[in-house]
Design a protein around this motif. Structure first.
Motif: not given
Ligand code: HEM
Ligand code: FES
Lengths: 343, 581
Positions: B469-483
């Motif tokens: 649709e043309g909207g922007y968003s920042e990608r979030h990614l899960p952090i590593a298990d240990a962290r």
């Protein structure tokens, strides 16, 4: 094992993320690569070798560098010895640390913890032993013995305190008096030169002392010397200042304590006793270098700033028949830091 | 260990044959039972690693350096106030009357080779010793390492700091130069301000009127025997308790309240800590060689009628100096007695109160939080916001007082009026620490929020995605298990509710009031803290991420645009966005 003996572990179920367990051990380059291993070994040995070299150089410098030579404004010997010793020590340190990091096994080990407390059994055993001991002594049943023993032990504390009595003499009235007395000349603190009012300019400050500090007896020995001199100096040091007579606002009874605008004050700060010396001639303020108490000498040495609680004591002045400045009495109040019975 | 020692009482114990070290060990064990000591403290005792655990070590090693250099100095130093006329090699002072203590210090500095080096190393090590103790104490405080069962070790540490400061003051006084004599003069003033007994205490201390001729010998024996003896005993106790409790560790994969993970004393820590000793020693030697400290020859011998402007005590006396300087000149004269509040409060009550708070702190906190369990995992400072904020306030106070202790230097350096600085400080020491407290607490809490965001929504990749649709968003990614595990490896705070939370009938009034106070304090302590997410919250966060992923598939992307491809944090082969449970 009893309840208190277990550590309180939060219940696993409420943990949002389970403990993933120890990560796998990753080998270092020196664990898998014989070349890297050899290189690390050489590095460590080189550092140790360097250390020995520096140690020897330090000894050479000890004898070779002149004691009184200078280097960049510092003692050359000091610089050489410090650098040599420092580098010798640092090389050993670096070698040891490099050895442990690169070559010693770096497998992590897990050791279990145990609570700090003893087990219930150990505890009851100890309590039982203690109670048996108490019981056998009968101390609980014989309060007379217990109390008299406590009394005796307490009394033994008395000699321990009384024996310290000779640490020093009692203060008596020593803190209330100085060597100043009627007719004592006020002289320069450096050379003991006597001072005529005309020697002083308006605005000038002179560090002064009682003449007795410079007097000698018939055998040519100083009248006051050594420790006693320091003790008397610590109370009797004064400063002379000359101001415009019109600027001075003497308290009642002090009108004739000065000579032609020359006043004399104790040099010992009424805060905790530093000698005061910073004089601002325009404002007539005297500033203590230790904690910056400021006294107005035109206004009877009143505190106008800082932590001191009392004005500077003033020494009444006059001129003797030879025209020199003299005290007309001792200070009229104790000088220096306050103390309880000072009044 | 590769050698195993067995003793059966009839045959002599055997280690690997033909091994010299083994033979020696056997010889010693047959007489001393040394191998049993390995049970008390194993040679393979495990210590966890973290840079901050080094601070206490610096303090320990500086103490060793002080012992070594101090013994060297005793070989020439003359602790005597007897007067001599100086005849040594320093021209400017030749022929001048001075105490033997001062003359021998000049002798050490100019005529004993390596003497000045040892003097300067001794003084630098003293500064390092106290600084390291202070910073080590802050680390222990910030990470909650003083909690049960380590409260007593905290108290011992506090006493060590106090004794270290006293020892430093005694040492600073020994050379009997103008500065050290001025320091003693101030000490005399402080003692005299004691109610009722002041002048008597001063006369007993100095063996008569200040300065007398016994204070240097008395301080000497305190400096080289009494206080070092106490320090040594307390350091021994400190170390024993450390071994008994085992070192705390940071939480992490595989690390729990019930274990300690790290490397063994022998050989790793022997080499690392031993190496570190040489490093500290080496740095101190370089400092002693290259940086002048306490050049007593420039100050001249002590003379009670002289002082130098801008005279400063060693840095660790700075806050006492600051307190003395900014105190208003209150003195009460009544019934023929003098009460010097201006000296008694900042010089005696202030430092005593400060130390009492420090020593009592673990018990105070424990009372407020009602926490009675043992703790072996460290806390991140942000996860104890009130405590961290308290330290921020204390550091601020310390810094202000320290600056106040140099108000004359500040005034001349920055061309500000001395009086203005002093008036400012009088107010600032009450106001600024409070501000620091509030700021630090907020900061901690926002860091806690940030941690939770990372757990629930992943970290910010910095990758901006454009939707169809043309909207922007920042990608979030899960952090590593240990962290992620590390972030959640902390306890939930529990606000103390008070025993009589619901009915006040059962408890008598005074108790209820104390209990109420405790409940209120506990609320102030914990209530605003952010707790780690619950299992449910975490799952919801993950569902959200998965939904986003499906949305992308639905939008017709032919591969997972999960962003790992761009940020290069880890290999993404076979990775999907679902969290591994
Ligand atoms: C443990 C903590 C110690 C601290 C904080 C400490 C601190 C100091 C300081 C600041 C000085 C003044 C140095 C100077 O002249 O610039 C000093 C002097 C001295 N210290 Fe220590 N010291 C400690 C332990 C020892 C020990 C264990 C000994 C001896 C066994 C010792 C022997 C001496 C001697 C003889 C002096 C006078 C020498 C001189 O000033 O040149 N010190 N100390
Ligand atoms: S001694 Fe003068 S202000 Fe403190």
């Amino acid at each position: 094992m009893s309840d208190h003996h277990d550590l309180v572990v939060p219940e696993a179920t409420e943990e949002p993320i389970a403990n993933p367990g120890l990560p796998e051990h990753l080998p270092r380059p020196t664990d898998v690569d014989p070349v890297a291993e050899k290189r690390a070994e050489r590095q460590v040995a080189t550092l140790f070798g360097l250390s020995a070299l520096f140690a020897i150089l330090t000894c050479v410098a000890y004898f070779a560098v002149g004691k009184y030579d200078a280097f960049l404004g510092l003692g050359a010997s000091n610089v050489a010895l410090g650098s040599g010793l420092g580098l010798a020590l640092l090389s050993i340190g670096a070698g040891l640390i490099q050895w442990s990091r690169k070559l010693m096994s770096d497998h992590e080990i897990v050791e279990m913890r145990h609570p700090a407390s003893s087990s219930e059994e150990e505890r009851s055993e100890a309590v039982a032993a203690f109670e048996q001991g108490l019981e056998d002594s009968g101390i609980a049943r014989r309060p007379l013995i217990r109390n008299s023993l406590l009394g005796a032990m307490g009394a033994l504390g008395l000699p321990a305190i009384v024996f310290l009595r000779d640490l020093g003499p009692l203060p008596g009235d020593k803190l209330q008096h100085t060597v100043w007395k009627k007719g004592m000349r006020v002289v320069q603190d450096v050379d003991g030169a006597r001072i005529r009012p005309s020697d002083m300019q308006i605005g000038q400050l002179v560090n002064a002392e009682p003449e007795v500090f410079f007097e000698t007896n018939s055998e040519g020995e100083p009248v006051i010397e050594g420790t006693e001199l320091l003790q008397e100096k610590a109370k009797a040091a004064v400063i002379l200042v000359r101001m415009h007579p019109d600027d001075i606002k003497p308290w009642k009874g002090r009108e004739n304590w000065g000579v032609d605008g020359i006043l004399c004050f104790s040099k010992i700060c009424t805060h905790v006793g530093c000698p005061i010396s910073l004089w601002e001639q325009q404002t007539h303020h005297l500033l203590c270098p230790c904690h910056q108490s400021t006294f107005d000498l035109a206004d009877n040495g009143k505190v106008i700033f800082g932590p001191a609680g009392r004005h500077l004591p003033q020494l009444p002045l006059a001129v003797d028949d030879q025209g020199y400045l003299v005290a007309t009495s001792d200070f009229t109040e104790p000088v220096g830091p306050s103390y309880w019975e000072r009044g | 260990m590769s050698t195993s020692i067995t003793t059966n009482g009839t045959k002599s114990a055997t280690v690997a044959k033909g091994n010299k070290a083994g033979d020696a060990a056997t010889w010693a064990d047959e007489r001393l039972g040394l191998a049993k000591a390995n049970k008390l403290m194993s040679l393979r005792k495990v210590f966890p690693d973290h840079w901050s655990f080094m601070l206490g070590e610096i303090a320990l090693w500086s103490f060793v350096i002080l012992l070594l250099t101090g013994v060297f100095l005793t070989l020439w130093f003359k602790p005597s106030m007897g007067e001599v006329s100086y005849q040594g090699s320093y021209d400017q002072l030749r022929g001048i009357q001075m105490s033997e203590a001062y003359a021998s210090t000049l002798h050490i500095s100019f005529d004993v080779r390596a003497g000045l080096l040892m003097r300067q190393m001794h003084h630098w090590a003293a500064m390092l010793f106290i600084a390291a103790m202070l910073v080590h104490m802050m680390r222990t405080f910030l990470t909650g390492a003083f909690r049960k069962p380590r409260e007593l070790n905290w108290v011992i540490g506090g006493l060590l700091l106090l004794l270290g400061i006293l020892e430093g003051f005694a040492g600073y006084s020994l050379p009997d130069d103008l500065l050290s004599g001025t320091g003693l003069r101030i000490a005399d003033g402080l003692v005299k301000a004691t109610p009722v007994l002041g002048s008597y205490m001063s006369f007993f201390m100095f063996g008569g009127e200040f300065p007398g001729d016994v204070i240097i010998p008395r301080l000497y024996i305190a400096h080289v025997l009494l206080i070092p003896g106490l320090l040594l005993a307390l350091i021994g106790a400190h170390m024993l308790l450390l071994v008994y409790h085992k070192h705390t560790q940071w939480p992490g994969p595989g690390r729990t309240e019930n274990n300690v993970v790290g490397e063994p004393l022998m050989p790793i820590y022997m080499a690392k800590a031993g190496g570190f000793f040489f490093m500290v020693f080496g740095v101190v030697a370089l400092m002693g060689g290259l940086m002048t400290i306490n050049p007593v020859w420039r100050f001249g011998p002590y003379n009670p009628a002289e002082v130098t402007a801008g005279s400063q005590p060693d840095w660790y006396m700075g806050i006492a100096e600051g307190l003395l300087r900014i105190m208003p000149g209150w003195e009460t004269h009544i019934f023929g007695i003098t009460m010097s509040w201006n000296i008694f409060l900042p010089g005696q009550i202030g430092p005593i109160a400060l130390f009492a708070i420090v020593l009592a702190y673990p018990f105070l906190e424990q009372w407020i939080t009602g926490d009675k369990s043992e703790h072996h995992l460290l806390q991140r400072p942000r996860n104890a916001p009130t405590r961290t904020a308290f330290l921020a306030a204390m550091i601020t106070l310390y810094g202000l007082l320290w600056a106040a202790g140099g108000n004359d230097i500040l005034a001349t350096q920055f061309h500000v009026s001395l009086n203005a600085i002093t008036y400012f400080m009088r107010g600032a020491i009450f106001v600024v620490p409070v501000i620091a407290f509030i700021l630090a607490k907020r900061w901690c809490i926002s860091l806690q929020r940030h941690d939770n965001d990372k757990l629930l929504h992943g970290y910010e990749t910095g990758i901006i995605m454009r939707s169809p649709e043309g909207g922007y968003s920042e990608r979030h990614l899960p952090i590593a298990d240990a962290r992620a595990y590390k972030l959640t490896a902390r306890e939930r705070d529990e606000v103390y509710q008070g025993v009589n939370g619901t009915d006040a009938n059962g408890v008598d009034a005074p108790n209820a009031r104390v209990d109420g106070l405790r409940a209120r304090l506990s609320r102030a302590w914990f209530a605003t803290n952010v707790q780690k997410p619950t299992v449910a919250e975490l799952e919801e966060g993950h569902h959200h991420a998965e939904a986003e992923l499906e949305y992308e598939h639905a939008a017709g992307l032919d591969h997972q645009a999960d962003g790992h491809q761009y940020d290069g944090r880890h290999d993404v082969a076979g990775d999907d966005l679902t969290h591994k449970h």
